[in-house]
Motif scaffolding. Structure first.
Motif, PDB file in Angstrom:
ATOM      1  N   HIS A  37       0.851  -0.954  -0.070  1.00 48.46           N
ATOM      2  CA  HIS A  37       0.061  -0.087  -0.034  1.00 48.46           C
ATOM      3  C   HIS A  37       1.140   1.171   0.017  1.00 48.46           C
ATOM      4  O   HIS A  37       1.824   1.394   0.824  1.00 48.46           O
ATOM      5  CB  HIS A  37      -0.766  -0.161   1.163  1.00 48.46           C
ATOM      6  N   VAL A  38       0.866   1.946  -1.333  1.00 46.87           N
ATOM      7  CA  VAL A  38       1.764   3.121  -1.357  1.00 46.87           C
ATOM      8  C   VAL A  38       1.221   4.502  -1.200  1.00 46.87           C
ATOM      9  O   VAL A  38      -0.114   4.629  -1.539  1.00 46.87           O
ATOM     10  CB  VAL A  38       2.672   2.736  -2.522  1.00 46.87           C
ATOM     11  N   GLU A  39       1.914   5.553  -1.118  1.00 43.83           N
ATOM     12  CA  GLU A  39       1.326   6.978  -1.312  1.00 43.83           C
ATOM     13  C   GLU A  39       1.162   7.037  -2.731  1.00 43.83           C
ATOM     14  O   GLU A  39       1.824   6.890  -3.543  1.00 43.83           O
ATOM     15  CB  GLU A  39       2.405   8.015  -0.773  1.00 43.83           C
ATOM     16  N   CYS A  40      -0.170   7.669  -3.075  1.00 45.56           N
ATOM     17  CA  CYS A  40      -0.662   7.900  -4.424  1.00 45.56           C
ATOM     18  C   CYS A  40       0.105   9.282  -4.813  1.00 45.56           C
ATOM     19  O   CYS A  40       0.141  10.219  -4.088  1.00 45.56           O
ATOM     20  CB  CYS A  40      -1.863   8.268  -4.286  1.00 45.56           C
ATOM     21  N   ARG A  41       0.824   9.152  -5.938  1.00 46.81           N
ATOM     22  CA  ARG A  41       1.632  10.272  -6.479  1.00 46.81           C
ATOM     23  C   ARG A  41       1.469  10.501  -7.935  1.00 46.81           C
ATOM     24  O   ARG A  41       1.423   9.648  -8.538  1.00 46.81           O
ATOM     25  CB  ARG A  41       2.918  10.147  -6.124  1.00 46.81           C
ATOM     26  N   GLY A  42       1.177  11.717  -8.277  1.00 45.16           N
ATOM     27  CA  GLY A  42       0.986  11.929  -9.810  1.00 45.16           C
ATOM     28  C   GLY A  42       2.285  11.593 -10.424  1.00 45.16           C
ATOM     29  O   GLY A  42       3.457  11.622 -10.038  1.00 45.16           O
ATOM     30  N   GLY A  43       1.941  10.909 -11.771  1.00 44.46           N
ATOM     31  CA  GLY A  43       3.177  10.556 -12.507  1.00 44.46           C
ATOM     32  C   GLY A  43       3.469   9.005 -12.515  1.00 44.46           C
ATOM     33  O   GLY A  43       4.368   8.639 -13.193  1.00 44.46           O
ATOM     34  N   GLU A  44       2.983   8.382 -11.299  1.00 46.20           N
ATOM     35  CA  GLU A  44       3.384   7.222 -11.227  1.00 46.20           C
ATOM     36  C   GLU A  44       2.111   6.279 -11.694  1.00 46.20           C
ATOM     37  O   GLU A  44       1.152   6.429 -11.778  1.00 46.20           O
ATOM     38  CB  GLU A  44       3.382   6.811  -9.570  1.00 46.20           C
ATOM     39  N   ASN A  45       2.755   4.954 -12.139  1.00 44.98           N
ATOM     40  CA  ASN A  45       1.786   4.112 -12.704  1.00 44.98           C
ATOM     41  C   ASN A  45       1.244   2.835 -11.829  1.00 44.98           C
ATOM     42  O   ASN A  45       1.242   1.739 -12.136  1.00 44.98           O
ATOM     43  CB  ASN A  45       2.446   3.498 -13.857  1.00 44.98           C
TER      44      ASN A  45
END
Length: 92
Positions: free
Chosen positions: A11-19
């Protein structure tokens, strides 16, 4: 927010530009947006899923009725009228 025991899946931090796999869900008046990375399976806590963006991940979700549904990578799917109640998710 939905979490659970995992085998490799994170479960990871949602970040723009990541897939990452990104799931929009709701349960009991609460809403959540969660992101996941890496292969594995984890509990999703029987939350209602409104939208799934798979990113570069192939996904199987297991709903509360016992069905499993595969969604291929690079898919953005919404469930505006009949959201599935998801028990587990698995990144392949």
């Amino acid at each position: 927010m939905p979490t659970g025991n995992a085998f490799a899946i994170d479960h990871v931090e949602c970040r723009g530009g990541e897939n990452f796999l990104k799931i929009y869900s709701h349960n009991g008046g609460r809403q959540s947006v969660d992101c996941y990375a890496n292969r594995g399976r984890t509990s999703f806590g029987n939350w209602w899923v409104d939208r799934i963006i798979t990113g570069n991940n192939d996904l199987i979700y297991y709903d509360a009725n016992g069905d499993s549904v595969r969604i291929n990578r690079w898919t953005d799917i919404s469930f505006p009228n009949h959201p599935p109640k998801v028990k587990d998710i698995e990144i392949l």
